[in-house]
Design an enzyme around this catalytic site. Structure first.
Site, PDB file in Angstrom:
ATOM      1  N   CYS A 205     -67.201   9.845  20.470  1.00  0.00           N
ATOM      2  CA  CYS A 205     -66.879   9.270  19.168  1.00  0.00           C
ATOM      3  C   CYS A 205     -65.785  10.128  18.549  1.00  0.00           C
ATOM      4  O   CYS A 205     -65.959  11.337  18.405  1.00  0.00           O
ATOM      5  CB  CYS A 205     -68.111   9.234  18.271  1.00  0.00           C
ATOM      6  SG  CYS A 205     -67.810   8.424  16.694  1.00  0.00           S
TER       7      CYS A 205
ATOM      8  N   ARG B 122     -71.472   8.643  25.522  1.00  0.00           N
ATOM      9  CA  ARG B 122     -70.634   8.172  24.420  1.00  0.00           C
ATOM     10  C   ARG B 122     -69.751   9.282  23.897  1.00  0.00           C
ATOM     11  O   ARG B 122     -70.181  10.427  23.756  1.00  0.00           O
ATOM     12  CB  ARG B 122     -71.514   7.646  23.275  1.00  0.00           C
ATOM     13  CG  ARG B 122     -70.713   7.087  22.113  1.00  0.00           C
ATOM     14  CD  ARG B 122     -71.596   6.621  20.992  1.00  0.00           C
ATOM     15  NE  ARG B 122     -71.993   7.743  20.159  1.00  0.00           N
ATOM     16  CZ  ARG B 122     -72.789   7.649  19.097  1.00  0.00           C
ATOM     17  NH1 ARG B 122     -73.299   6.486  18.765  1.00  0.00           N
ATOM     18  NH2 ARG B 122     -73.097   8.710  18.393  1.00  0.00           N
TER      19      ARG B 122
END
Length: 115
Positions: free
Chosen positions: A93, A91
């Protein structure tokens, strides 16, 4: 959002690309809802797009999250852990100045297409 100028989910070469999903439920943006509920709606939309391609969250290998306020990051993580089983996908972000439709969170992902 039936006339959006993009394809919400595309399958190509063994991959599924899910376009950025925002907190939209039954045609209504959830601007006035708590951030956790917004994240849950975004992730539910991701699940729906994956299902359209015959996949599930277990097939996701990479996600990108866009936040308009990094102060929301702890709540994002809390909802993420409640949604994705181990091993969670990779991930990124990032904080952004703004998102479409005045949303606070958007999530896109890549998944392996089931064989």
């Amino acid at each position: 959002m039936t006339n959006a100028p993009y394809t919400p989910v595309v399958t190509a070469g063994g991959w599924i690309a899910v376009s950025g999903q925002v907190p939209l439920r039954d045609g209504t943006f959830l601007h006035d809802k708590p951030f956790a509920e917004q994240v849950d709606a975004v992730l539910a939309n991701v699940v729906d797009r994956l299902a359209e391609a015959g996949a599930s969250l277990a097939d996701v290998v990479k996600t990108t999250v866009f936040l308009t306020d990094m102060a929301d990051y702890p709540v994002l993580n809390e909802r993420w852990v409640a949604t994705f089983a181990d091993p969670r996908p990779a991930r990124s972000c990032v904080a952004v100045a703004a998102l479409p439709f005045d949303c606070r969170v958007e999530v896109e992902c890549w998944a392996m297409a089931p064989s």
